[in-house]
Design an enzyme around this catalytic site. Structure first.
Site, PDB file in Angstrom:
ATOM      1  N   GLU A 117     -38.760 -16.413 -51.137  1.00 15.80           N
ATOM      2  CA  GLU A 117     -38.651 -14.988 -50.829  1.00 15.80           C
ATOM      3  C   GLU A 117     -38.576 -14.752 -49.331  1.00 15.80           C
ATOM      4  O   GLU A 117     -37.813 -13.904 -48.858  1.00 15.80           O
ATOM      5  CB  GLU A 117     -39.827 -14.217 -51.431  1.00 15.80           C
ATOM      6  CG  GLU A 117     -39.906 -14.242 -52.945  1.00 15.80           C
ATOM      7  CD  GLU A 117     -38.819 -13.418 -53.616  1.00 15.80           C
ATOM      8  OE1 GLU A 117     -38.045 -12.741 -52.903  1.00 15.80           O
ATOM      9  OE2 GLU A 117     -38.724 -13.450 -54.856  1.00 15.80           O
ATOM     10  N   GLU A 123     -36.187  -5.826 -68.190  1.00 10.78           N
ATOM     11  CA  GLU A 123     -36.385  -7.114 -67.535  1.00 10.78           C
ATOM     12  C   GLU A 123     -35.960  -8.266 -68.432  1.00 10.78           C
ATOM     13  O   GLU A 123     -35.513  -9.302 -67.959  1.00 10.78           O
ATOM     14  CB  GLU A 123     -37.848  -7.243 -67.122  1.00 10.78           C
ATOM     15  CG  GLU A 123     -38.125  -8.279 -66.076  1.00 10.78           C
ATOM     16  CD  GLU A 123     -37.579  -7.970 -64.690  1.00 10.78           C
ATOM     17  OE1 GLU A 123     -38.162  -8.444 -63.720  1.00 10.78           O
ATOM     18  OE2 GLU A 123     -36.542  -7.270 -64.563  1.00 10.78           O
ATOM     19  N   GLU A 130     -28.770  -6.335 -59.396  1.00  8.29           N
ATOM     20  CA  GLU A 130     -27.745  -7.308 -59.806  1.00  8.29           C
ATOM     21  C   GLU A 130     -26.619  -6.671 -60.609  1.00  8.29           C
ATOM     22  O   GLU A 130     -25.446  -7.054 -60.471  1.00  8.29           O
ATOM     23  CB  GLU A 130     -28.392  -8.443 -60.607  1.00  8.29           C
ATOM     24  CG  GLU A 130     -29.172  -9.441 -59.771  1.00  8.29           C
ATOM     25  CD  GLU A 130     -30.548  -8.942 -59.385  1.00  8.29           C
ATOM     26  OE1 GLU A 130     -31.180  -9.566 -58.514  1.00  8.29           O
ATOM     27  OE2 GLU A 130     -30.983  -7.910 -59.948  1.00  8.29           O
ATOM     28  N   ASP A 165     -30.683 -18.971 -61.205  1.00  8.36           N
ATOM     29  CA  ASP A 165     -29.551 -18.116 -60.843  1.00  8.36           C
ATOM     30  C   ASP A 165     -28.912 -18.397 -59.484  1.00  8.36           C
ATOM     31  O   ASP A 165     -27.739 -18.766 -59.392  1.00  8.36           O
ATOM     32  CB  ASP A 165     -29.959 -16.642 -60.935  1.00  8.36           C
ATOM     33  CG  ASP A 165     -31.286 -16.347 -60.218  1.00  8.36           C
ATOM     34  OD1 ASP A 165     -31.884 -17.266 -59.636  1.00  8.36           O
ATOM     35  OD2 ASP A 165     -31.725 -15.177 -60.248  1.00  8.36           O
TER      36      ASP A 165
END
Length: 881
Positions: free
Chosen positions: A123, A364, A382, A270
């Site tokens: 992150e 989610e 996204e 991803d």
């Protein structure tokens, strides 16, 4: 749906292309994006800065250590003004150059990177290092334009290198894969670091470093960062499953063994795939393209089941690993556009769009029949990202309408006076007190680009590559010096086969000579989502035999049943929150036969729990509709298995709240004159839920809200549950009864303390707030007008069942069948719970008191924010007209 049927539907669809959107309409939507960004950004700066993130419901900053821990989510917070850094290049893209210059000066003067705090390497890399590099790229671009940032001397780049050096100790492993966390001040080694003991990391966490680290190396001329990122990617490539060419979700950073062997394109993997392709785009290294194409072929062979993308096992890729999808895979159609494989991108995006329209936001996680699996939605970008890239690829105005849907839903359901609040539950419309930094970093970038014309942009975005956090890195870095020679598994004379470059960055006008083609692909998928079937009942193994006590017959208040449990080695364990669990110890059974009966009983109990969880009523919503809230505050509430079924009510139950006396509601209500015609507030404990309902119903209440007496409990951290009956008929209870955890209940009690008259709407889901706000503003009344009702969305509810109320004879139970002691799911048939005396105060009859947190902002400031929000909505309504 069978592949044959799908193809028949696909090629049999006859559709016409959508009408182009007028330029004025696009301009209006673009301006709306800017207004929404201003609302979010300004509230962060006014109420949260220099904290990392804004808490939009309480209008304050989230400071790590001062708020209750949210677990791994908080690893993104490092006391480095995360949201401001993450937003830097968004300011430039939205033509807010003055604000950008001021923001850069703030970062340089206020932000420290040497904090003694443990943060996520992943992150911090994508948000902070990426934000600093994106800000540096924008500052250099503006300085070269000779109108802005003339004072800038690469200060953001110096900060980026400082941060990069603080992240490097995480890569000190034998494999080259980074530790998942690092202490910004002390690194990973030594007791003062409070980290460095982890053994596992996710594939995306280790494989999403190359863009930022390579950019840092090429900006600074120091190759060490790119070398470490390349080494991590090389190791992941070597550890791929050689037969399937897939990677797992979690890997041991020391041994390289796969810890989780499921493989997909969503959470955990991803951006690993994304960075392989984008590393080729940014750095020009063919090896990255070869690796991506190898993986991509396997993804399309095993994981892609158009329009679905389902996880599989890497060693047995024909076996599905799960029957649901997570929302992070919504980025994949955008990546397919970059790859040039447009057809499956259109199909998957359409499936995601239909799920979005069904639930207002992408849950989610959602099932293969498009129902809610995990109900949260933290305002992820996204889907907007893929919408933008598909519009760029096809020019189809359909994707502009999809963008409009995103904007409308954000304003209708997520907008609050102090910003935009994440959705705690897309089914009810309830909020969570969070606005993640990626909302400003990504969402508004992609939406602005979707509606903007080329002349609206301060620079050509084609000269940049977007990182996974949508930070902008210049493609000119591909020609920057890189002193270390990249390692390669190919010989010097070996070249990539031409097939590696098929479909890469195509001319989309040649791919789609017929403008109706994309729409022809979408139509059958829309039908598939609209006509999705319910999930079949879980399979039950036959021939298990009939034990002396069946789980479906068990009653926790039956002494004979409790004795049978004892003989089977099953005992009750009290939990701190008032529940109890069933635990079996086979060695404590009176005989081997009894122990076997106990195992069967526990298996039945777990199966019954699983089955009844699928039949659970979805959570309900408590919406505060009176002045000055006007429906903007929505609290997630647990339903009851008795009383009014709010899902069958078009309008819900609306009324003013009042505190019942006694607050426990366990005896006759003494303030019946105040409770009559109102919604009564009650405290959990001391008697059964149904008993409370009967007492307030006798006093004339029109509804009831039970507030948890476990201080600090919250639906953020505890599973929602249904309130059960008392073991006898509850047909006499006709009013609705809802349950709130302590944190959400305190919000309601605080409002009542502050404004004395608080009106709420009890319903199956939050109603549209826009109409209330507009009418309330026009009428200038102290209460909002009746909300417009929304159609309830049919879906299943997956949550832990907790059906308890304190009773001297009955207890809530949760079963586990295991040789040793384990914990299991909560018994769906349990009617009540009886904790130990020291764990629950049976004398809690005192009137509730509001939280007197000194950090709470004044009422005047709060009202000013609400008035500002109302004015913005009124202006939006005028724009619509």
């Amino acid at each position: 749906m069978s592949p044959v049927l799908f193809l028949l539907m696909l090629f049999g669809a006859l559709c016409s292309s959508g009408k182009p959107m007028r330029r004025e309409e696009k301009l209006k939507l673009r301006n709306q994006v800017v207004e929404m960004f201003d609302h979010a950004y300004q509230n962060y700066m006014d109420h949260a800065y220099p904290a990392d993130e804004l808490m939009p419901l309480t209008c304050r900053g989230r400071v790590r250590g001062l708020e209750p821990s949210r677990g791994d989510v908080d690893d993104a917070l490092g006391k480095f003004s995360l949201t401001l850094i993450d937003t830097l290049d968004t300011l430039v893209l939205l033509n807010k150059t003055t604000e950008f210059e001021a923001a850069v000066r703030r970062v340089l003067s206020d932000v420290r990177l040497d904090n003694d705090i443990v943060v996520s390497v992943f992150e911090t890399n994508i948000r902070v290092l990426g934000g600093l590099l994106g800000g540096h790229s924008m500052a250099v671009m503006l300085k070269e334009g000779r109108q802005h940032m003339q004072w800038y001397q690469d200060e953001l780049l110096h900060m980026a290198k400082d941060l990069g050096l603080r992240l490097l100790p995480a890569f000190n492993t034998s494999s080259g894969l980074p530790y998942p966390r690092v202490n910004l001040k002390h690194g990973v080694m030594g007791p003062e670091t409070r980290t460095g003991t982890e053994t596992d990391t996710c594939t995306a966490c280790a494989g999403t470093m190359i863009l930022e680290f390579a950019a840092l190396s090429r900006f600074t001329g120091d190759p060490v960062f790119e070398e470490h990122a390349r080494r991590a990617l090389d190791f992941l490539w070597e550890k791929r499953q050689r037969n399937s060419n897939l990677v797992g979700t979690t890997i041991n950073i020391h041994s390289g063994e796969w810890v989780r062997r499921d493989s997909g394109v969503g959470a955990g993997i991803d951006s690993y795939y994304e960075y392989l392709l984008k590393a080729y785009v940014l750095l020009g290294d063919d090896e990255f393209l070869q690796r991506f194409n190898t993986h991509y072929a396997s993804i399309m062979k095993y994981i892609s089941q158009p329009p679905l993308l389902l996880d599989v096992h890497i060693h047995k890729p024909l076996l599905p690993a799960r029957t649901w999808m997570d929302s992070l895979l919504a980025f994949f159609p955008g990546l397919q556009v970059l790859k040039g494989d447009i057809r499956p991108a259109i199909e998957t995006h359409e499936m995601l769009y239909q799920v979005t329209k069904k639930h207002n936001f992408l849950p989610e996680a959602f099932t293969t029949d498009f129902r809610v699996h995990w109900a949260q939605h933290p305002l992820r970008p996204e889907f907007a990202e893929s919408t933008y890239f598909l519009y760029k690829a096809t020019g189809d105005p359909y994707y502009l309408e999809a963008g409009r849907t995103i904007l409308d839903n954000l304003n209708r359901f997520a907008r609050v006076p102090c910003g935009f609040a994440a959705m705690k539950d897309v089914r009810t419309g309830s909020h969570e007190d969070r606005m993640d930094s990626f909302f400003l970093a990504e969402m508004f970038k992609y939406l602005f680009l979707l509606f903007a014309e080329a002349e609206d942009l301060p620079f050509d975005v084609e000269d940049y590559v977007f990182t996974t956090e949508a930070h902008l890195l210049p493609l000119s870095l591909s020609t920057a010096p890189y002193s270390s020679t990249p390692t390669s598994n190919r010989t010097a004379d070996e070249e990539l086969d031409d097939s590696n470059f098929d479909w890469t960055c195509p001319n989309t006008r040649l791919l789609f000579p017929d403008p109706a083609f994309p729409r022809n692909l979408r139509e059958p998928i829309r039908s598939a989502v609209d006509k999705s079937c319910p999930r079949p009942a879980p399979y039950r193994e036959p021939g298990m035999g009939r034990p002396p006590l069946r789980a479906q017959d068990f009653m926790a208040n039956n002494p004979e049943h409790l004795e049978l449990l004892r003989r089977m080695g099953v005992s009750l364990i009290h939990l701190k929150d008032g529940r109890v669990q069933l635990v079996q110890h086979a060695t404590q059974a009176v005989s081997a036969v009894a122990a076997e009966d106990g195992v069967r009983f526990m298996q039945e109990m777990m199966e019954l729990s699983s089955q009844q969880q699928k039949e659970q009523l979805p959570p309900r919503a408590i919406q505060i509709v009176s002045h000055p809230f006007f429906g903007r505050v929505v609290l997630t509430a647990g339903p009851a298995q008795f009383g009014t079924d709010l899902s069958k009510s078009a309008t819900g139950v609306r009324g003013f709240v009042t505190v019942a006396e006694p607050y426990s509601g366990c005896s006759e209500i003494t303030n019946a004159e105040y409770v009559q015609g109102h919604i009564a507030l009650l405290q959990r404990g001391q008697c059964m839920f149904a008993e409370k309902a009967r007492h307030i119903q006798k006093a004339g209440a029109i509804g009831g809200i039970v507030i948890d007496d476990n201080e600090g409990s919250s639906s953020d951290t505890a599973p929602l549950f249904q309130m059960a009956g008392d073991g006898r008929s509850t047909d006499d209870v006709t009013l609705p009864l809802l349950f709130l955890f302590h944190k959400e209940g305190n919000i309601l009690l605080e409002a009542l303390k502050e404004y004395r008259e608080v009106e709420v709407l009890l319903s199956d889901k939050a109603r549209d707030r826009g109409a209330d706000v507009q009418e309330a503003e026009e009428d200038c009344q102290t209460e909002a007008t009746t909300p417009t009702s929304c159609e309830p969305v049919g879906q299943s509810h997956v949550s832990t069942v907790q059906l308890d109320e304190v009773s001297p004879t009955q207890e809530e139970v949760s079963p586990v069948a295991a040789p040793q002691e384990e914990k299991g799911p909560i018994d769906p048939r349990a009617d009540s719970a009886q904790p130990k005396q020291e764990e629950r105060d049976s004398a809690k009859t005192k009137e509730p008191e509001g939280d007197t947190d000194s950090s709470r902002q004044s009422v005047d400031e709060l009202l000013a924010d609400w008035r500002e929000d109302l004015e913005a909505f009124q202006q939006m309504e005028k724009d619509e007209l």
